[in-house]
Scaffold this motif. Structure first.
Motif, PDB file in Angstrom:
ATOM      1  N   GLY A 200     -25.303 -19.158   3.330  1.00  0.00           N
ATOM      2  CA  GLY A 200     -25.224 -17.626   3.142  1.00  0.00           C
ATOM      3  C   GLY A 200     -25.992 -16.707   3.858  1.00  0.00           C
ATOM      4  N   THR A 201     -26.865 -17.449   4.498  1.00  0.00           N
ATOM      5  CA  THR A 201     -28.055 -16.551   5.430  1.00  0.00           C
ATOM      6  C   THR A 201     -27.510 -16.536   6.971  1.00  0.00           C
ATOM      7  OG1 THR A 201     -29.333 -18.718   6.017  1.00  0.00           O
ATOM      8  CG2 THR A 201     -30.063 -17.221   4.105  1.00  0.00           C
ATOM      9  N   PRO A 202     -27.884 -15.338   7.522  1.00  0.00           N
ATOM     10  CA  PRO A 202     -27.491 -15.236   9.016  1.00  0.00           C
ATOM     11  C   PRO A 202     -27.904 -16.378   9.963  1.00  0.00           C
ATOM     12  CG  PRO A 202     -29.287 -13.784   8.646  1.00  0.00           C
ATOM     13  CD  PRO A 202     -28.817 -14.495   7.437  1.00  0.00           C
ATOM     14  N   VAL A 203     -27.050 -16.663  10.935  1.00  0.00           N
ATOM     15  CA  VAL A 203     -27.479 -17.744  11.699  1.00  0.00           C
ATOM     16  C   VAL A 203     -27.259 -17.207  13.092  1.00  0.00           C
ATOM     17  CG1 VAL A 203     -25.066 -19.015  11.640  1.00  0.00           C
ATOM     18  CG2 VAL A 203     -27.149 -20.238  12.393  1.00  0.00           C
ATOM     19  N   TYR A 204     -28.195 -17.484  14.238  1.00  0.00           N
ATOM     20  CA  TYR A 204     -28.245 -16.789  15.085  1.00  0.00           C
ATOM     21  C   TYR A 204     -28.296 -17.731  16.630  1.00  0.00           C
ATOM     22  CZ  TYR A 204     -30.377 -13.364  12.406  1.00  0.00           C
ATOM     23  OH  TYR A 204     -30.838 -12.507  11.318  1.00  0.00           O
ATOM     24  N   ARG A 205     -27.120 -17.561  17.470  1.00  0.00           N
ATOM     25  CA  ARG A 205     -26.684 -18.346  18.692  1.00  0.00           C
ATOM     26  C   ARG A 205     -27.790 -18.135  19.655  1.00  0.00           C
ATOM     27  NH1 ARG A 205     -20.954 -17.254  20.335  1.00  0.00           N
ATOM     28  NH2 ARG A 205     -21.886 -15.251  21.352  1.00  0.00           N
ATOM     29  N   MET A 206     -28.066 -19.047  20.109  1.00  0.00           N
ATOM     30  CA  MET A 206     -29.289 -19.014  21.215  1.00  0.00           C
ATOM     31  C   MET A 206     -29.217 -20.364  22.215  1.00  0.00           C
ATOM     32  SD  MET A 206     -32.826 -20.311  19.218  1.00  0.00           S
ATOM     33  CE  MET A 206     -32.716 -18.873  18.129  1.00  0.00           C
ATOM     34  N   SER A 207     -30.123 -20.520  23.205  1.00  0.00           N
ATOM     35  CA  SER A 207     -30.184 -21.656  24.116  1.00  0.00           C
ATOM     36  C   SER A 207     -30.908 -22.666  23.485  1.00  0.00           C
ATOM     37  CB  SER A 207     -30.559 -21.180  25.541  1.00  0.00           C
ATOM     38  OG  SER A 207     -32.019 -21.020  25.136  1.00  0.00           O
ATOM     39  N   LEU A 208     -30.749 -23.859  23.813  1.00  0.00           N
ATOM     40  CA  LEU A 208     -31.778 -25.158  23.647  1.00  0.00           C
ATOM     41  C   LEU A 208     -33.170 -24.384  24.129  1.00  0.00           C
ATOM     42  CD1 LEU A 208     -29.706 -28.114  24.542  1.00  0.00           C
ATOM     43  CD2 LEU A 208     -30.401 -27.505  22.313  1.00  0.00           C
ATOM     44  N   ALA A 209     -33.341 -24.078  25.134  1.00  0.00           N
ATOM     45  CA  ALA A 209     -34.681 -23.555  25.741  1.00  0.00           C
ATOM     46  C   ALA A 209     -35.190 -22.681  24.639  1.00  0.00           C
ATOM     47  CB  ALA A 209     -34.677 -23.246  27.189  1.00  0.00           C
ATOM     48  N   GLY A 210     -34.585 -21.742  24.341  1.00  0.00           N
ATOM     49  CA  GLY A 210     -34.975 -20.639  23.411  1.00  0.00           C
ATOM     50  C   GLY A 210     -35.598 -21.422  21.904  1.00  0.00           C
ATOM     51  N   LEU A 211     -34.922 -22.366  21.556  1.00  0.00           N
ATOM     52  CA  LEU A 211     -35.247 -22.983  20.098  1.00  0.00           C
ATOM     53  C   LEU A 211     -36.442 -23.821  20.527  1.00  0.00           C
ATOM     54  CD1 LEU A 211     -34.603 -23.551  17.350  1.00  0.00           C
ATOM     55  CD2 LEU A 211     -33.365 -25.558  18.226  1.00  0.00           C
ATOM     56  N   ALA A 212     -36.478 -24.618  21.479  1.00  0.00           N
ATOM     57  CA  ALA A 212     -37.849 -25.316  21.889  1.00  0.00           C
ATOM     58  C   ALA A 212     -38.855 -24.525  22.024  1.00  0.00           C
ATOM     59  CB  ALA A 212     -37.336 -26.238  23.200  1.00  0.00           C
ATOM     60  N   ARG A 213     -38.552 -23.501  22.677  1.00  0.00           N
ATOM     61  CA  ARG A 213     -39.594 -22.436  22.971  1.00  0.00           C
ATOM     62  C   ARG A 213     -40.541 -22.005  21.565  1.00  0.00           C
ATOM     63  NH1 ARG A 213     -36.968 -18.861  25.728  1.00  0.00           N
ATOM     64  NH2 ARG A 213     -37.206 -20.028  27.741  1.00  0.00           N
ATOM     65  N   ALA A 214     -39.524 -21.719  20.681  1.00  0.00           N
ATOM     66  CA  ALA A 214     -40.028 -21.209  19.439  1.00  0.00           C
ATOM     67  C   ALA A 214     -40.794 -22.278  18.651  1.00  0.00           C
ATOM     68  CB  ALA A 214     -38.815 -20.703  18.573  1.00  0.00           C
ATOM     69  N   PHE A 215     -40.345 -23.415  18.797  1.00  0.00           N
ATOM     70  CA  PHE A 215     -41.079 -24.464  18.155  1.00  0.00           C
ATOM     71  C   PHE A 215     -42.634 -24.956  18.842  1.00  0.00           C
ATOM     72  CE2 PHE A 215     -37.688 -24.655  15.262  1.00  0.00           C
ATOM     73  CZ  PHE A 215     -38.134 -25.636  14.259  1.00  0.00           C
ATOM     74  N   GLY A 216     -42.520 -24.922  20.035  1.00  0.00           N
ATOM     75  CA  GLY A 216     -43.842 -24.762  20.805  1.00  0.00           C
ATOM     76  C   GLY A 216     -44.682 -23.958  20.452  1.00  0.00           C
ATOM     77  N   LYS A 217     -44.488 -22.650  20.107  1.00  0.00           N
ATOM     78  CA  LYS A 217     -45.319 -21.560  19.658  1.00  0.00           C
ATOM     79  C   LYS A 217     -45.664 -21.886  18.374  1.00  0.00           C
ATOM     80  CE  LYS A 217     -43.186 -17.684  22.367  1.00  0.00           C
ATOM     81  NZ  LYS A 217     -42.386 -16.433  22.562  1.00  0.00           N
ATOM     82  N   LEU A 218     -44.949 -22.399  17.462  1.00  0.00           N
ATOM     83  CA  LEU A 218     -45.419 -22.664  16.278  1.00  0.00           C
ATOM     84  C   LEU A 218     -46.437 -23.645  16.264  1.00  0.00           C
ATOM     85  CD1 LEU A 218     -42.025 -23.237  13.939  1.00  0.00           C
ATOM     86  CD2 LEU A 218     -43.784 -21.082  13.995  1.00  0.00           C
ATOM     87  N   ALA A 219     -46.323 -24.958  16.755  1.00  0.00           N
ATOM     88  CA  ALA A 219     -46.986 -25.927  16.855  1.00  0.00           C
ATOM     89  C   ALA A 219     -48.393 -25.949  17.419  1.00  0.00           C
ATOM     90  CB  ALA A 219     -46.195 -27.418  17.456  1.00  0.00           C
ATOM     91  N   SER A 220     -48.377 -24.816  18.436  1.00  0.00           N
ATOM     92  CA  SER A 220     -49.557 -24.600  19.299  1.00  0.00           C
ATOM     93  C   SER A 220     -50.506 -23.279  18.730  1.00  0.00           C
ATOM     94  CB  SER A 220     -49.442 -24.448  20.796  1.00  0.00           C
ATOM     95  OG  SER A 220     -48.354 -23.717  21.199  1.00  0.00           O
ATOM     96  N   ALA A 221     -50.056 -22.666  17.968  1.00  0.00           N
ATOM     97  CA  ALA A 221     -50.423 -21.310  17.542  1.00  0.00           C
ATOM     98  C   ALA A 221     -51.805 -21.528  17.078  1.00  0.00           C
ATOM     99  CB  ALA A 221     -49.637 -20.690  16.444  1.00  0.00           C
TER     100      ALA A 221
END
Length: 331
Positions: A200-221
């Motif tokens: 039921g929550t929203p889901v957003y369409r994006m690129s593979l690079a965008g998803l990877a970029r977000a996870f890189g920011k999480l892990a290295s924050a």
């Protein structure tokens, strides 16, 4: 969003270029290739540049449950107070074990709410062993047992904190704006479409690079940031992010500091402490194919020591009469 009828959908697809996926994973039986899973993958280096890719690096898709850790960042920034277990579960597609359900209930209770506040779908526990125990105890499909209950408990709790609409939180525009803004910021790109996930929550369409970029920011924050808190909770409690016997939990155990999350329809994202990251999409949506290619690409990126640690996740046997007669493995 009203789904298109098949004829309309075929007409719209005729004007779209389909993703140019490539073979990533094969299943063998005897000396024959029995199945082939196509897909795409993007590996970013610590600077956020593409270090390697397979298939269609420009394809866009819905990351499904891999968005949950990004939502958790937004909720922390908005002031919701979590302990680390509640935060890990807010980022999870959990197996529905008793502990998982208890942590989700504790998130609700801390906000003065109970299970009646949840607006996710009902389901039996996702994990096979957890489902069997649940049914043996007389359990039925509930919202608390459903694998997204940690996220939904957090969403309801945030709305309670902010004085927003808890009865219809999935349609509160203030919450929806918060989630989208956080995803776009972390991904470093504007989302190209919005739909609704199974819970039921929203889901957003994006690129593979965008998803990877977000996870890189999480892990290295840096410590003290919401991103670091989410990453530390996930890597500190990997059994809450998925469950015992689940490959995402195992990956975070063998790669300390890694942040990993799967998503329905063959999605896998992994962020590493140096900021490098990987995102995978399996074209046919197969869950079994995402981890072999993930393990292979991570091993190539990290070297022989990591390859040894990831060995159990890189392949799985095909059985015949209870004996191995083939293999599921990345190409």
């Amino acid at each position: 969003m009203t789904p298109a009828d098949p004829q309309t959908l075929r007409a719209s697809l005729a004007n779209q270029a389909l993703p140019q996926h490539e073979p990533l994973v094969i299943a063998t039986r005897g000396d024959a290739v029995e199945s082939i899973h196509y897909g795409s993958a993007v590996l970013l280096d610590a600077s956020g540049s593409i270090a390697a890719s397979r298939g269609d690096a420009q394809a866009v898709f819905y990351p499904r449950s891999a968005l949950k850790p990004l939502f958790a960042v937004g909720m922390l920034r908005a002031g919701l107070q979590f302990d680390d277990q509640q935060l890990a579960l807010a980022s999870a597609s959990h197996s529905g074990a008793e502990r998982h359900q208890q942590v989700a209930a504790s998130t609700l209770a801390a906000a003065g709410l109970d299970e009646h506040a949840l607006r996710n779908s009902t389901d039996l526990p996702y994990g096979a062993a957890e489902r069997q125990r649940h049914l043996a105890a007389g359990g039925k499909a509930t919202q608390l047992a459903q694998n997204c209950s940690g996220k939904h408990a957090a969403l309801a709790a945030l709305c309670q904190l902010k004085g927003w609409d808890t009865a219809d939180y999935l349609n509160d525009q203030r919450l929806l704006d918060l989630l989208q803004d956080t995803v776009e910021e972390l991904a470093g790109e504007e989302i190209s479409g919005v739909s609704t996930d199974g819970c039921g929550t929203p889901v957003y369409r994006m690129s593979l690079a965008g998803l990877a970029r977000a996870f890189g920011k999480l892990a290295s924050a840096a410590e003290g940031t919401a991103e670091h808190r989410v990453a530390a909770a996930m890597s500190g409690y990997p059994e809450l992010v998925a469950g015992e016997g689940r490959d995402v939990t195992e990956l975070m155990r063998v790669l300390p500091g890694a942040v990993a999350k799967d998503g329905f329809e063959g999605i896998q994202a992994v962020g590493l402490p140096d900021g490098s990251a990987l995102a995978v999409k399996i074209a046919d949506g197969s869950d079994r194919a995402r981890m072999p290619i993930t393990a292979k690409l991570l091993a190539e990126h990290l070297g022989s020591e990591a390859a040894l640690a990831l060995e159990s996740l890189a392949t799985s046997p095909a059985l015949g009469g209870g004996q191995p007669v083939g293999l599921l493995a990345a190409l």
